[in-house]
Write a protein that holds these residues in place. Structure first.
Motif, PDB file in Angstrom:
ATOM      1  N   TYR A  30       0.822  -1.206   0.000  1.00 37.21           N
ATOM      2  CA  TYR A  30       0.000   0.000   0.000  1.00 37.21           C
ATOM      3  C   TYR A  30       0.864   1.268   0.000  1.00 37.21           C
ATOM      4  O   TYR A  30       0.383   2.362   0.295  1.00 37.21           O
ATOM      5  CB  TYR A  30      -0.924   0.020   1.222  1.00 37.21           C
ATOM      6  CG  TYR A  30      -1.694  -1.257   1.417  1.00 37.21           C
ATOM      7  CD1 TYR A  30      -2.187  -1.985   0.328  1.00 37.21           C
ATOM      8  CD2 TYR A  30      -1.915  -1.770   2.685  1.00 37.21           C
ATOM      9  CE1 TYR A  30      -2.869  -3.167   0.502  1.00 37.21           C
ATOM     10  CE2 TYR A  30      -2.610  -2.952   2.867  1.00 37.21           C
ATOM     11  CZ  TYR A  30      -3.073  -3.655   1.778  1.00 37.21           C
ATOM     12  OH  TYR A  30      -3.756  -4.831   1.950  1.00 37.21           O
ATOM     13  N   GLY A  31       2.139   1.122  -0.339  1.00 38.43           N
ATOM     14  CA  GLY A  31       3.026   2.276  -0.388  1.00 38.43           C
ATOM     15  C   GLY A  31       3.597   2.649   0.954  1.00 38.43           C
ATOM     16  O   GLY A  31       4.074   3.770   1.138  1.00 38.43           O
ATOM     17  N   GLY A  32       3.574   1.717   1.888  1.00 34.91           N
ATOM     18  CA  GLY A  32       3.890   2.036   3.271  1.00 34.91           C
ATOM     19  C   GLY A  32       5.282   2.532   3.569  1.00 34.91           C
ATOM     20  O   GLY A  32       5.484   3.216   4.557  1.00 34.91           O
ATOM     21  N   TYR A  33       6.261   2.191   2.725  1.00 34.02           N
ATOM     22  CA  TYR A  33       7.628   2.573   3.056  1.00 34.02           C
ATOM     23  C   TYR A  33       8.278   3.401   1.959  1.00 34.02           C
ATOM     24  O   TYR A  33       9.492   3.492   1.851  1.00 34.02           O
ATOM     25  CB  TYR A  33       8.465   1.314   3.344  1.00 34.02           C
ATOM     26  CG  TYR A  33       7.824   0.441   4.385  1.00 34.02           C
ATOM     27  CD1 TYR A  33       7.632   0.921   5.680  1.00 34.02           C
ATOM     28  CD2 TYR A  33       7.368  -0.825   4.076  1.00 34.02           C
ATOM     29  CE1 TYR A  33       7.013   0.139   6.643  1.00 34.02           C
ATOM     30  CE2 TYR A  33       6.749  -1.621   5.035  1.00 34.02           C
ATOM     31  CZ  TYR A  33       6.577  -1.127   6.316  1.00 34.02           C
ATOM     32  OH  TYR A  33       5.961  -1.890   7.272  1.00 34.02           O
ATOM     33  N   LEU A  34       7.467   4.048   1.159  1.00 33.09           N
ATOM     34  CA  LEU A  34       8.007   4.821   0.045  1.00 33.09           C
ATOM     35  C   LEU A  34       8.880   5.978   0.498  1.00 33.09           C
ATOM     36  O   LEU A  34       9.781   6.401  -0.208  1.00 33.09           O
ATOM     37  CB  LEU A  34       6.862   5.375  -0.807  1.00 33.09           C
ATOM     38  CG  LEU A  34       6.159   4.386  -1.733  1.00 33.09           C
ATOM     39  CD1 LEU A  34       5.036   5.093  -2.464  1.00 33.09           C
ATOM     40  CD2 LEU A  34       7.130   3.790  -2.741  1.00 33.09           C
ATOM     41  N   PHE A  35       8.615   6.509   1.669  1.00 33.94           N
ATOM     42  CA  PHE A  35       9.246   7.754   2.066  1.00 33.94           C
ATOM     43  C   PHE A  35      10.306   7.577   3.138  1.00 33.94           C
ATOM     44  O   PHE A  35      10.821   8.541   3.659  1.00 33.94           O
ATOM     45  CB  PHE A  35       8.179   8.739   2.540  1.00 33.94           C
ATOM     46  CG  PHE A  35       7.115   8.930   1.516  1.00 33.94           C
ATOM     47  CD1 PHE A  35       7.341   9.715   0.399  1.00 33.94           C
ATOM     48  CD2 PHE A  35       5.898   8.288   1.622  1.00 33.94           C
ATOM     49  CE1 PHE A  35       6.376   9.874  -0.562  1.00 33.94           C
ATOM     50  CE2 PHE A  35       4.921   8.445   0.663  1.00 33.94           C
ATOM     51  CZ  PHE A  35       5.161   9.241  -0.434  1.00 33.94           C
ATOM     52  N   GLN A  36      10.626   6.330   3.466  1.00 36.30           N
ATOM     53  CA  GLN A  36      11.697   6.094   4.411  1.00 36.30           C
ATOM     54  C   GLN A  36      13.026   6.105   3.670  1.00 36.30           C
ATOM     55  O   GLN A  36      13.200   5.420   2.672  1.00 36.30           O
ATOM     56  CB  GLN A  36      11.509   4.753   5.123  1.00 36.30           C
ATOM     57  CG  GLN A  36      10.306   4.742   6.063  1.00 36.30           C
ATOM     58  CD  GLN A  36      10.225   3.442   6.843  1.00 36.30           C
ATOM     59  OE1 GLN A  36      11.085   2.595   6.721  1.00 36.30           O
ATOM     60  NE2 GLN A  36       9.179   3.298   7.638  1.00 36.30           N
ATOM     61  N   CYS A 256       4.368  -6.193   7.965  1.00 37.90           N
ATOM     62  CA  CYS A 256       4.974  -4.873   8.081  1.00 37.90           C
ATOM     63  C   CYS A 256       6.453  -5.020   8.416  1.00 37.90           C
ATOM     64  O   CYS A 256       6.961  -6.129   8.570  1.00 37.90           O
ATOM     65  CB  CYS A 256       4.280  -4.062   9.169  1.00 37.90           C
ATOM     66  SG  CYS A 256       4.424  -4.808  10.819  1.00 37.90           S
ATOM     67  N   GLN A 257       7.140  -3.915   8.539  1.00 43.60           N
ATOM     68  CA  GLN A 257       8.503  -3.916   9.039  1.00 43.60           C
ATOM     69  C   GLN A 257       8.498  -3.779  10.553  1.00 43.60           C
ATOM     70  O   GLN A 257       7.552  -3.265  11.144  1.00 43.60           O
ATOM     71  CB  GLN A 257       9.286  -2.741   8.441  1.00 43.60           C
ATOM     72  CG  GLN A 257       9.524  -2.839   6.948  1.00 43.60           C
ATOM     73  CD  GLN A 257      10.284  -1.640   6.427  1.00 43.60           C
ATOM     74  OE1 GLN A 257      10.509  -0.678   7.154  1.00 43.60           O
ATOM     75  NE2 GLN A 257      10.671  -1.674   5.164  1.00 43.60           N
ATOM     76  N   VAL A 258       9.568  -4.238  11.146  1.00 38.15           N
ATOM     77  CA  VAL A 258       9.764  -3.972  12.575  1.00 38.15           C
ATOM     78  C   VAL A 258       9.866  -2.455  12.769  1.00 38.15           C
ATOM     79  O   VAL A 258      10.420  -1.742  11.943  1.00 38.15           O
ATOM     80  CB  VAL A 258      11.036  -4.679  13.079  1.00 38.15           C
ATOM     81  CG1 VAL A 258      11.337  -4.294  14.526  1.00 38.15           C
ATOM     82  CG2 VAL A 258      10.889  -6.197  12.947  1.00 38.15           C
ATOM     83  N   GLU A 259       9.289  -1.981  13.856  1.00 41.32           N
ATOM     84  CA  GLU A 259       9.250  -0.561  14.224  1.00 41.32           C
ATOM     85  C   GLU A 259       8.328   0.255  13.320  1.00 41.32           C
ATOM     86  O   GLU A 259       8.499   1.461  13.175  1.00 41.32           O
ATOM     87  CB  GLU A 259      10.658   0.049  14.254  1.00 41.32           C
ATOM     88  CG  GLU A 259      11.557  -0.596  15.304  1.00 41.32           C
ATOM     89  CD  GLU A 259      12.901   0.098  15.420  1.00 41.32           C
ATOM     90  OE1 GLU A 259      13.173   1.023  14.614  1.00 41.32           O
ATOM     91  OE2 GLU A 259      13.686  -0.282  16.306  1.00 41.32           O
ATOM     92  N   THR A 260       7.345  -0.395  12.740  1.00 41.62           N
ATOM     93  CA  THR A 260       6.287   0.338  12.051  1.00 41.62           C
ATOM     94  C   THR A 260       5.400   1.022  13.088  1.00 41.62           C
ATOM     95  O   THR A 260       4.926   0.386  14.024  1.00 41.62           O
ATOM     96  CB  THR A 260       5.440  -0.615  11.190  1.00 41.62           C
ATOM     97  OG1 THR A 260       6.247  -1.134  10.136  1.00 41.62           O
ATOM     98  CG2 THR A 260       4.240   0.100  10.593  1.00 41.62           C
ATOM     99  N   LYS A 261       5.184   2.316  12.924  1.00 47.24           N
ATOM    100  CA  LYS A 261       4.324   3.058  13.844  1.00 47.24           C
ATOM    101  C   LYS A 261       2.872   2.949  13.391  1.00 47.24           C
ATOM    102  O   LYS A 261       2.564   3.164  12.218  1.00 47.24           O
ATOM    103  CB  LYS A 261       4.742   4.527  13.909  1.00 47.24           C
ATOM    104  CG  LYS A 261       6.112   4.741  14.544  1.00 47.24           C
ATOM    105  CD  LYS A 261       6.434   6.221  14.695  1.00 47.24           C
ATOM    106  CE  LYS A 261       7.793   6.425  15.350  1.00 47.24           C
ATOM    107  NZ  LYS A 261       8.124   7.865  15.502  1.00 47.24           N
ATOM    108  N   CYS A 262       1.987   2.642  14.311  1.00 47.40           N
ATOM    109  CA  CYS A 262       0.582   2.438  13.945  1.00 47.40           C
ATOM    110  C   CYS A 262      -0.326   2.840  15.098  1.00 47.40           C
ATOM    111  O   CYS A 262       0.097   2.975  16.243  1.00 47.40           O
ATOM    112  CB  CYS A 262       0.332   0.989  13.540  1.00 47.40           C
ATOM    113  SG  CYS A 262       0.681  -0.207  14.851  1.00 47.40           S
ATOM    114  N   SER A 263      -1.596   3.017  14.759  1.00 43.93           N
ATOM    115  CA  SER A 263      -2.616   3.369  15.750  1.00 43.93           C
ATOM    116  C   SER A 263      -3.867   2.553  15.491  1.00 43.93           C
ATOM    117  O   SER A 263      -4.172   2.205  14.349  1.00 43.93           O
ATOM    118  CB  SER A 263      -2.944   4.868  15.673  1.00 43.93           C
ATOM    119  OG  SER A 263      -1.801   5.661  15.908  1.00 43.93           O
TER     120      SER A 263
END
Length: 321
Positions: A30-36, A256-263
């Motif tokens: 879903y594009g989750g890590y495009l900006f890291q 997900c990746q480890v240390e993904t921030k979520c709510s």
């Protein structure tokens, strides 16, 4: 103005929770890590671990797939200009994922997101002024001839005449819906339903570019759309976040990746019970409610998060912390 209220699912008892099928989600797709700037490398062993079923009853639920079977047709039907009830013709579109639809909302677009999703979705729909945003970005990047939506739908009060003329000449179908009882995004979902009925296609995922960010009231309207269609995988995106609804009919497995921030946000109503694994601060039969406890800025400690909830729950990922 929206007339329909959000759907609220009643409490599901413990014995029912154990029988729920598993629905898979993949933050990266879903594009989750495009900006890291630094992307964590997931080892082959971790990938294999993520692909293992959570139970014997869920072995057939592959990553990022609906548990229900759907048609594999990849045709993109066309609607005549300014008509949502016209007869349909078909246009073959080659795509990595024939079950994915892309909707572009009238919010600032990020080029990485558009580039990431464009060829992965077999139908592209602009929600009214979203066409202006796409045209502007495409012109800036010299992609305007490549990024031509299949449809533009809404009350068309925001659509610039020059943009309308350009895309119409390029083959886009422009569909007028002057109803003031639905938002432009809801109108696009009505179009998707019409496409599915007339083609046999069932879109497994619907990506909303610009679904988050911008006007706070528009954000709430967009989030409400998730509750209008709780049976679908709908992903709201912005440069900062992605979000989707966790339907209590399923247990949810999130890669997900480890240390993904979520709510985990109990937006529609009190969540009577939610349990998680894979988070730094896991919840065990915990109730969540505004005015009481909500789970924000949690962090994954594994490459898989599992969420089991008794009521609808909004899951939000920070992708540009």
């Amino acid at each position: 103005m929206q007339q329909e209220s959000t759907h609220v699912t009643p409490l599901i008892h413990d014995e029912e929770l154990n029988k729920k099928e598993i629905l898979n989600w993949d933050v990266y797709s879903y594009g989750g890590y495009l900006f890291q700037e630094k992307r964590e490398v997931i080892q082959t062993s971790s990938r294999k671990q993520r692909q293992q079923p959570l139970s014997s009853s869920s072995a057939s639920a592959s990553s990022d797939e609906e548990v229900q079977s759907v048609s594999s047709a990849s045709s993109t039907p066309r609607l005549k200009t300014n008509s949502s009830s016209s007869s349909l013709s078909f246009k073959r579109v080659h795509s990595y994922d024939d079950m994915c639809a892309l909707v572009i909302a009238n919010q600032k677009l990020n080029k990485k997101m558009v580039e990431f999703f464009w060829d992965k979705c077999s139908v592209k729909i602009c929600a009214d002024g979203g066409a202006n945003r796409l045209y502007s970005l495409g012109t800036k990047l010299n992609h305007v001839n490549k990024w031509v939506p299949d449809y533009i739908k809404g009350d068309l009060d925001s659509l610039h005449e020059g943009v309308s003329d350009y895309y119409a000449k390029k083959g886009s179908s422009i569909v007028l819906d002057s109803s003031q009882d639905t938002s432009d995004l809801q109108k696009c979902f009505e179009l998707i339903v019409d496409i599915e009925k007339n083609s046999g296609i069932k879109y497994r995922k619907i990506i909303i570019l610009g679904g988050l960010g911008g006007s706070f009231s528009h954000e709430f309207a967009n989030v409400n759309t998730l509750f209008d269609h709780p049976e679908r995988k709908i992903i709201l995106t912005s440069k900062e976040n992605i979000a989707w609804l966790l339907n209590p009919s399923y247990k949810h497995s999130i890669d997900c990746q480890v240390e993904t921030k979520c709510s985990l946000i109990p937006l529609a109503s009190k969540v009577s019970e939610v349990s998680t694994t894979g988070l730094k601060w896991n919840l065990v039969n915990q109730s969540l409610n505004f005015g009481d406890l909500i789970s924000t800025s949690n962090v994954s400690i594994d490459t898989r998060i599992v969420v089991d909830t008794s009521n609808p729950l909004l899951f939000i990922v920070d992708i540009n912390p």
